[in-house]
Motif scaffolding. Structure first.
Motif, PDB file in Angstrom:
ATOM      1  N   GLY A 298     -10.001  -3.997  80.572  1.00  0.00           N
ATOM      2  CA  GLY A 298      -9.109  -5.018  81.103  1.00  0.00           C
ATOM      3  C   GLY A 298      -7.758  -4.480  81.537  1.00  0.00           C
ATOM      4  N   HIS A 299      -7.657  -3.155  81.686  1.00  0.00           N
ATOM      5  CA  HIS A 299      -6.399  -2.515  82.088  1.00  0.00           C
ATOM      6  C   HIS A 299      -5.932  -3.063  83.438  1.00  0.00           C
ATOM      7  CE1 HIS A 299      -3.803   0.659  83.774  1.00  0.00           C
ATOM      8  NE2 HIS A 299      -3.528   0.981  82.521  1.00  0.00           N
ATOM      9  N   LYS A 300      -4.627  -3.311  83.548  1.00  0.00           N
ATOM     10  CA  LYS A 300      -4.049  -3.823  84.782  1.00  0.00           C
ATOM     11  C   LYS A 300      -3.268  -2.729  85.506  1.00  0.00           C
ATOM     12  CE  LYS A 300      -3.337  -8.722  83.691  1.00  0.00           C
ATOM     13  NZ  LYS A 300      -2.284  -9.775  83.675  1.00  0.00           N
ATOM     14  N   SER A 301      -3.347  -2.743  86.838  1.00  0.00           N
ATOM     15  CA  SER A 301      -2.555  -1.830  87.657  1.00  0.00           C
ATOM     16  C   SER A 301      -2.226  -2.512  88.968  1.00  0.00           C
ATOM     17  CB  SER A 301      -3.323  -0.540  87.971  1.00  0.00           C
ATOM     18  OG  SER A 301      -3.269   0.365  86.896  1.00  0.00           O
ATOM     19  N   GLY A 302      -1.038  -2.224  89.494  1.00  0.00           N
ATOM     20  CA  GLY A 302      -0.698  -2.814  90.777  1.00  0.00           C
ATOM     21  C   GLY A 302       0.568  -2.231  91.357  1.00  0.00           C
ATOM     22  N   PHE A 303       0.731  -2.497  92.657  1.00  0.00           N
ATOM     23  CA  PHE A 303       1.902  -2.039  93.399  1.00  0.00           C
ATOM     24  C   PHE A 303       2.892  -3.188  93.542  1.00  0.00           C
ATOM     25  CE2 PHE A 303      -1.406   0.920  94.477  1.00  0.00           C
ATOM     26  CZ  PHE A 303      -0.749   2.143  94.538  1.00  0.00           C
ATOM     27  N   VAL A 304       4.097  -2.964  93.053  1.00  0.00           N
ATOM     28  CA  VAL A 304       5.163  -3.961  93.112  1.00  0.00           C
ATOM     29  C   VAL A 304       6.252  -3.407  94.021  1.00  0.00           C
ATOM     30  CG1 VAL A 304       6.848  -5.296  91.794  1.00  0.00           C
ATOM     31  CG2 VAL A 304       4.599  -4.781  90.799  1.00  0.00           C
ATOM     32  N   ASN A 305       6.364  -3.991  95.203  1.00  0.00           N
ATOM     33  CA  ASN A 305       7.254  -3.444  96.221  1.00  0.00           C
ATOM     34  C   ASN A 305       8.545  -4.260  96.310  1.00  0.00           C
ATOM     35  OD1 ASN A 305       5.126  -1.738  96.646  1.00  0.00           O
ATOM     36  ND2 ASN A 305       4.441  -2.707  98.538  1.00  0.00           N
ATOM     37  N   ILE A 306       9.658  -3.546  96.326  1.00  0.00           N
ATOM     38  CA  ILE A 306      10.986  -4.165  96.317  1.00  0.00           C
ATOM     39  C   ILE A 306      11.578  -4.056  97.718  1.00  0.00           C
ATOM     40  CG2 ILE A 306      13.276  -4.145  95.240  1.00  0.00           C
ATOM     41  CD1 ILE A 306      11.993  -2.687  92.847  1.00  0.00           C
ATOM     42  N   VAL A 307      11.856  -5.209  98.338  1.00  0.00           N
ATOM     43  CA  VAL A 307      12.396  -5.227  99.694  1.00  0.00           C
ATOM     44  C   VAL A 307      13.616  -6.136  99.742  1.00  0.00           C
ATOM     45  CG1 VAL A 307      10.160  -4.736 100.771  1.00  0.00           C
ATOM     46  CG2 VAL A 307      10.879  -7.119 100.425  1.00  0.00           C
ATOM     47  N   GLY A 308      14.373  -6.028 100.828  1.00  0.00           N
ATOM     48  CA  GLY A 308      15.556  -6.862 101.002  1.00  0.00           C
ATOM     49  C   GLY A 308      16.556  -6.176 101.901  1.00  0.00           C
ATOM     50  N   ASN A 309      17.651  -6.842 102.168  1.00  0.00           N
ATOM     51  CA  ASN A 309      18.690  -6.299 103.040  1.00  0.00           C
ATOM     52  C   ASN A 309      19.488  -5.207 102.317  1.00  0.00           C
ATOM     53  OD1 ASN A 309      18.099  -7.927 105.312  1.00  0.00           O
ATOM     54  ND2 ASN A 309      19.125  -9.651 104.341  1.00  0.00           N
ATOM     55  N   PRO A 310      20.283  -4.429 103.055  1.00  0.00           N
ATOM     56  CA  PRO A 310      21.068  -3.375 102.409  1.00  0.00           C
ATOM     57  C   PRO A 310      22.087  -3.909 101.410  1.00  0.00           C
ATOM     58  CG  PRO A 310      20.967  -3.044 104.801  1.00  0.00           C
ATOM     59  CD  PRO A 310      20.398  -4.401 104.525  1.00  0.00           C
ATOM     60  N   ASN A 311      22.295  -3.142 100.353  1.00  0.00           N
ATOM     61  CA  ASN A 311      23.417  -3.354  99.422  1.00  0.00           C
ATOM     62  C   ASN A 311      23.309  -4.625  98.584  1.00  0.00           C
ATOM     63  OD1 ASN A 311      25.588  -1.822  98.563  1.00  0.00           O
ATOM     64  ND2 ASN A 311      27.084  -3.022  99.685  1.00  0.00           N
TER      65      ASN A 311
ATOM     66  N   THR B 234      12.632   0.430  98.569  1.00  0.00           N
ATOM     67  CA  THR B 234      12.568   0.669 100.000  1.00  0.00           C
ATOM     68  C   THR B 234      13.962   0.596 100.620  1.00  0.00           C
ATOM     69  OG1 THR B 234      12.199  -1.676 100.497  1.00  0.00           O
ATOM     70  CG2 THR B 234      10.241  -0.288 100.171  1.00  0.00           C
ATOM     71  N   PRO B 235      14.138   1.197 101.806  1.00  0.00           N
ATOM     72  CA  PRO B 235      15.434   1.083 102.480  1.00  0.00           C
ATOM     73  C   PRO B 235      15.753  -0.370 102.815  1.00  0.00           C
ATOM     74  CG  PRO B 235      14.104   2.839 103.457  1.00  0.00           C
ATOM     75  CD  PRO B 235      13.207   2.083 102.527  1.00  0.00           C
ATOM     76  N   GLY B 236      17.045  -0.678 102.886  1.00  0.00           N
ATOM     77  CA  GLY B 236      17.454  -2.015 103.277  1.00  0.00           C
ATOM     78  C   GLY B 236      17.030  -2.337 104.696  1.00  0.00           C
ATOM     79  N   VAL B 237      16.646  -3.586 104.924  1.00  0.00           N
ATOM     80  CA  VAL B 237      16.193  -4.020 106.241  1.00  0.00           C
ATOM     81  C   VAL B 237      17.391  -4.073 107.192  1.00  0.00           C
ATOM     82  CG1 VAL B 237      15.094  -5.888 107.535  1.00  0.00           C
ATOM     83  CG2 VAL B 237      14.336  -5.362 105.208  1.00  0.00           C
ATOM     84  N   LEU B 238      17.230  -3.488 108.371  1.00  0.00           N
ATOM     85  CA  LEU B 238      18.333  -3.462 109.341  1.00  0.00           C
ATOM     86  C   LEU B 238      17.784  -3.381 110.754  1.00  0.00           C
ATOM     87  CD1 LEU B 238      17.977  -0.238 109.879  1.00  0.00           C
ATOM     88  CD2 LEU B 238      19.703  -0.003 108.112  1.00  0.00           C
ATOM     89  N   SER B 239      18.650  -3.620 111.735  1.00  0.00           N
ATOM     90  CA  SER B 239      18.295  -3.438 113.142  1.00  0.00           C
ATOM     91  C   SER B 239      18.560  -1.983 113.503  1.00  0.00           C
ATOM     92  CB  SER B 239      19.128  -4.363 114.034  1.00  0.00           C
ATOM     93  OG  SER B 239      18.881  -5.711 113.708  1.00  0.00           O
ATOM     94  N   PRO B 240      17.520  -1.213 113.809  1.00  0.00           N
ATOM     95  CA  PRO B 240      17.689   0.238 113.983  1.00  0.00           C
ATOM     96  C   PRO B 240      18.602   0.589 115.154  1.00  0.00           C
ATOM     97  CG  PRO B 240      15.363  -0.356 113.760  1.00  0.00           C
ATOM     98  CD  PRO B 240      16.121  -1.631 113.957  1.00  0.00           C
ATOM     99  N   LYS B 241      19.490   1.561 114.910  1.00  0.00           N
ATOM    100  CA  LYS B 241      20.370   2.078 115.952  1.00  0.00           C
ATOM    101  C   LYS B 241      19.970   3.491 116.375  1.00  0.00           C
ATOM    102  CE  LYS B 241      24.331  -0.670 114.416  1.00  0.00           C
ATOM    103  NZ  LYS B 241      25.688  -0.646 113.789  1.00  0.00           N
ATOM    104  N   TYR B 242      19.130   4.142 115.582  1.00  0.00           N
ATOM    105  CA  TYR B 242      18.639   5.467 115.944  1.00  0.00           C
ATOM    106  C   TYR B 242      17.301   5.676 115.248  1.00  0.00           C
ATOM    107  CZ  TYR B 242      21.830   6.036 111.943  1.00  0.00           C
ATOM    108  OH  TYR B 242      22.529   5.861 110.773  1.00  0.00           O
ATOM    109  N   LYS B 243      16.622   6.780 115.571  1.00  0.00           N
ATOM    110  CA  LYS B 243      15.241   6.979 115.126  1.00  0.00           C
ATOM    111  C   LYS B 243      15.105   7.050 113.598  1.00  0.00           C
ATOM    112  CE  LYS B 243      13.316   9.127 119.282  1.00  0.00           C
ATOM    113  NZ  LYS B 243      12.385   8.015 119.543  1.00  0.00           N
ATOM    114  N   LEU B 244      16.102   7.604 112.915  1.00  0.00           N
ATOM    115  CA  LEU B 244      16.046   7.632 111.451  1.00  0.00           C
ATOM    116  C   LEU B 244      15.947   6.217 110.904  1.00  0.00           C
ATOM    117  CD1 LEU B 244      16.278   8.907 108.619  1.00  0.00           C
ATOM    118  CD2 LEU B 244      18.769   8.870 108.913  1.00  0.00           C
ATOM    119  N   GLN B 245      16.748   5.294 111.446  1.00  0.00           N
ATOM    120  CA  GLN B 245      16.707   3.908 110.967  1.00  0.00           C
ATOM    121  C   GLN B 245      15.395   3.229 111.343  1.00  0.00           C
ATOM    122  OE1 GLN B 245      20.366   2.072 112.361  1.00  0.00           O
ATOM    123  NE2 GLN B 245      21.451   2.717 110.507  1.00  0.00           N
TER     124      GLN B 245
END
Length: 311
Positions: A18-31, A76-87
Motif C-alpha cells: 500500500g506504499h504511496k508515491s507521487g509528484f507534487v509540483n509547486i507553481v506560481g508567480n515570482p517571489n 519551479t521558476p516563477g511564471v512570467l512573460s519571457p523577454k529572452y530565451k532563458l526565460q
C-alpha cells in the motif's frame, strides 16, 4: 562520491504494502515564496531563497521519504512573460509541471494581484489533478481575519475546485496541514527514487545554486540575472572537496562589477559560498572562482543547452 545527495537505486522488496508515491509540483508567480515552502516541506534546503524575483531557474526536485510514502516535490521558476530565451526555458519548466503532477500546489500571497498571468491561472483551473491553493505570507496581513476572508473569497472565484490553505511558510504556519493533505491525496505506487534520495540533482548543481544565491544577495540590478555558474572541477576526497567554478556574465562591465576593486567583491562571494557549501556537504572546501564574459548567453540556444536549460 559526487552523487552523495542523490541515490536512485530501488529495493522494491523493502517497499511496504500500500506504499504511496507521487509528484507534487509547486507553481506560481515570482517571489510568492515557492522556494521557502518547498524547503519547509522537504525539511532540507534544496532551493535557494532571496527576496529577489526569478531566483529559481530550473525545476528542482526535493524528495521526502518515510516507510509508507515517497513525495517528489518540484520547485519551479516563477511564471512570467519571457523577454529572452532563458526565460522561455524557465516558463517551459513551469508549464511542464502542470502535465505530470499527482498533486499541484499553486502558491500565491496576500499582496499579489490574483489576475496576474491569467493565462497560466486558467490552465491551473482546468487541472484534473487535485489543486491545493497556498495563500502565503499571511503574517503580513494588517486587516485581520476580515482581510484574509476577502482574499480567500476572491481566490475561490478564480479556482473553485482548489482547496485553500492560508499559510506563512516563513513562520511554518499551516505547513503541516498542507503536508498531511498531500499524503492523503498521494496515489498508491512504489517509490520512484531510492528511499535515501533527497533530490534528482547531482552535487555540482547545489554548488552552482549556492554560488548563484550569493551573487543574488551581493549585487543589484542586472548583474545577478546576467550571471550563470558552471562547476568545472569537483574533486572530492575523504575529508575535503576542491571546487573550481566559473561565473559567466554577458558584458565586460558586469565582469568588473562582479570582481570589484582588487577582487574584493568576488572574494566576499567566495567566502560566503564556501561556508554554505561546507555546511551542505559536511566537509572542508577549497573554492576557486573565476569570471568570464559570454556575450548575450541568455539568448543563445547553444549556450543555454550547454548550461543545462535546453535538452
Amino acid at each position: 562520491m559526487e552523487e552523495n545527495k542523490n541515490n536512485t537505486s530501488l529495493d522494491t522488496a523493502k517497499v511496504a504494502e500500500g506504499h504511496k508515491s507521487g509528484f507534487v509540483n509547486i507553481v506560481g508567480n515570482p517571489n510568492v515564496g515557492k522556494s521557502t515552502l518547498m524547503n519547509d516541506l522537504v525539511g532540507e534546503r534544496v532551493s535557494i531563497i532571496t527576496s529577489k524575483a526569478q531566483t529559481t531557474r530550473h525545476r528542482i526536485m526535493g524528495i521526502v521519504n518515510t516507510p509508507e510514502y515517497q513525495i517528489v516535490f518540484s520547485d519551479t521558476p516563477g511564471v512570467l512573460s519571457p523577454k529572452y530565451k532563458l526565460q522561455e526555458s524557465m516558463l517551459g519548466y513551469s508549464e511542464g509541471a502542470l502535465t505530470d503532477a499527482d498533486v499541484l500546489l499553486y502558491v500565491t500571497d496576500v499582496v499579489e494581484d490574483p489576475t496576474k498571468n491569467a493565462e497560466f491561472l486558467a490552465k491551473v483551473a482546468k487541472e484534473k489533478a487535485p489543486v491545493l491553493l497556498v495563500i502565503n505570507k499571511i503574517d503580513l496581513l494588517k486587516g485581520g481575519q476580515g482581510e484574509l476572508e476577502s482574499i480567500v473569497a476572491r481566490w475561490k472565484e478564480l479556482l473553485p475546485n482548489a482547496e485553500i490553505f492560508p499559510t506563512s511558510a516563513k513562520e511554518h504556519f499551516n505547513v503541516t496541514s498542507i503536508m498531511e493533505r498531500i499524503v492523503q491525496l498521494l496515489p498508491v505506487n512504489p517509490p520512484y527514487f531510492g528511499k535515501d534520495a533527497l533530490t534528482d540533482k547531482p552535487a555540482r548543481f547545489f554548488v552552482t545554486e549556492i554560488i548563484r544565491e550569493k551573487i543574488l544577495l551581493n549585487y543589484d540590478k542586472e548583474v545577478p540575472y546576467s550571471a550563470e555558474v558552471i562547476v568545472e572541477k569537483f574533486d572530492e576526497k575523504q575529508g575535503a572537496i576542491h571546487i573550481m567554478a566559473v561565473i559567466y556574465v554577458e558584458r565586460d562591465s558586469q565582469k568588473g562589477i562582479l570582481i570589484g576593486k582588487g577582487g574584493s567583491k568576488l572574494k566576499k562571494v567566495g567566502i560566503e559560498a564556501r561556508k554554505d557549501i561546507e555546511n551542505f556537504f559536511g566537509k572542508s572546501v577549497y573554492l576557486e572562482l573565476f569570471v568570464k564574459v559570454e556575450p548575450n548567453w541568455r539568448n543563445r540556444e547553444n549556450k543555454l543547452r550547454s548550461f543545462g536549460y535546453i535538452e
